[in-house]
Enzyme design. Structure first.
Site, PDB file in Angstrom:
ATOM      1  CG  ASP A   1      -1.907  -1.118   1.248  1.00  0.00           C
ATOM      2  OD1 ASP A   1      -2.273  -1.590   0.166  1.00  0.00           O
ATOM      3  OD2 ASP A   1      -2.317  -1.526   2.360  1.00  0.00           O
TER       4      ASP A   1
ATOM      5  CE1 TYR B   1       4.006  -6.322   3.728  1.00  0.00           C
ATOM      6  CE2 TYR B   1       3.193  -8.579   3.558  1.00  0.00           C
ATOM      7  CZ  TYR B   1       3.391  -7.325   2.997  1.00  0.00           C
ATOM      8  OH  TYR B   1       2.984  -7.080   1.703  1.00  0.00           O
TER       9      TYR B   1
END
Length: 312
Positions: A69, A138
């Protein structure tokens, strides 16, 4: 692919000044910058509409392991590119190196400083950067309480003034392990689903170690930049849109004492999106690694992942 080959591209980027990975008209994106550099390196000229003039000279289109994003970083992203061999050879020029290495060198000089390419290699048979991946890792970094956050890391770390209850945050985060519908923490793509399988999660305090000291006397010790930071590491087969940052935000609310572990558990059990499960700021999130199976299993893995997920 007739007369062509598939390339695997490993890269890193600072997402601060990008509107995410995916190409968007009029906006600066990682994909847009990478494809522009690839086109320049292979002498492909776009029309005003951004499309190459012929099918024999196609504009480079990359397929990525995981779209990040706006503002999210990557230390080791992976994508693939299908390219005709004669087009790839244009990158060689006067260099005495393989075409893939020539392409890496050329785009490294073209790309902006907030993108770096680790490697470009010919992909194994059956490789698909997105669908062949086994796991994505992540890490979200937080500086909490009165701890000093190294100002050099301000673009990669979320500042939180509260002292966080790491034990409670881990108790909550463990509720996310397994196959669940993460509809409380994510939004599906059109025609997609928010069902994902989380393999592991952990909130942990980074150690306060130091870099190697040539004198060995302690007088010149240099601490690691990340010493004392709170890190959230999550591993899953894949992630839905905003899923990691929304899980982080929910954990932070538990760590601040504003929400309970039972509330978090309830959001996993009943996948309904609401204000308390929105995403944390993008700055603290980095895609650290994408894991793939052995070469012989790449194609079968891709075929299985293309099937729509269910909880059964």
């Amino acid at each position: 692919m007739m007369g062509g080959m598939r390339l695997r591209i490993d890269l890193a980027y600072d997402g601060t000044d990008f509107h995410g990975w995916a190409t968007q008209p009029g906006l600066r994106t990682v994909q847009g910058e990478l494809e522009r550099a690839l086109a320049l390196a292979m002498h492909i000229r776009a029309t005003p509409a951004g499309i190459a003039p012929s099918a024999a000279d196609p504009w480079p289109r990359v397929v990525v392991a995981g779209r990040t994003d706006t503002g999210v970083h990557a230390s080791h992203q992976v994508c693939h590119l299908d390219v005709p061999e004669d087009v790839l050879r244009r990158a060689v020029g006067h260099m005495d190196v393989p075409p893939t290495e020539a392409l890496r060198r050329r785009i490294s000089h073209i790309l902006p400083p907030d993108i770096a390419v680790h490697a470009i290699v010919e992909a194994p048979e059956g490789f698909d950067a997105r669908f062949s991946a086994l796991e994505r890792v992540y890490v979200y970094r937080v500086s909490d309480g009165a701890r000093l956050c190294d100002p050099r890391l301000r673009g990669f770390v979320l500042r939180c003034d509260d002292d966080l209850d790491v034990t409670a945050m881990n108790e909550a985060a463990r509720c996310a392990i397994g196959l669940h519908d993460f509809g409380s923490f994510a939004t599906p793509n059109p025609g997609g689903t928010t069902i994902r399988e989380v393999k592991s999660v952990l909130w942990a305090r980074a150690g306060t170690g130091t870099l190697p000291n040539p004198d060995g006397d302690g007088a010149h010790d240099v601490p690691f930049c990340e010493s004392g930071l709170l890190t959230f590491t999550i591993v899953a087969d894949a992630f839905a849109h905003n899923m990691v940052r929304s899980l982080v935000n929910a954990c932070l609310q538990v760590g601040r004492g504003r929400k309970s572990v039972e509330w978090f558990r309830g959001k996993i059990a009943s996948p309904v999106r609401e204000g308390g499960t929105g995403p944390a700021p993008a700055c603290g999130l980095t895609l650290e690694r994408v894991v793939y199976p052995a070469d012989a299993d790449l194609a079968s893995r891709a075929a299985s992942i293309r099937a729509r997920r269910t909880l059964e």
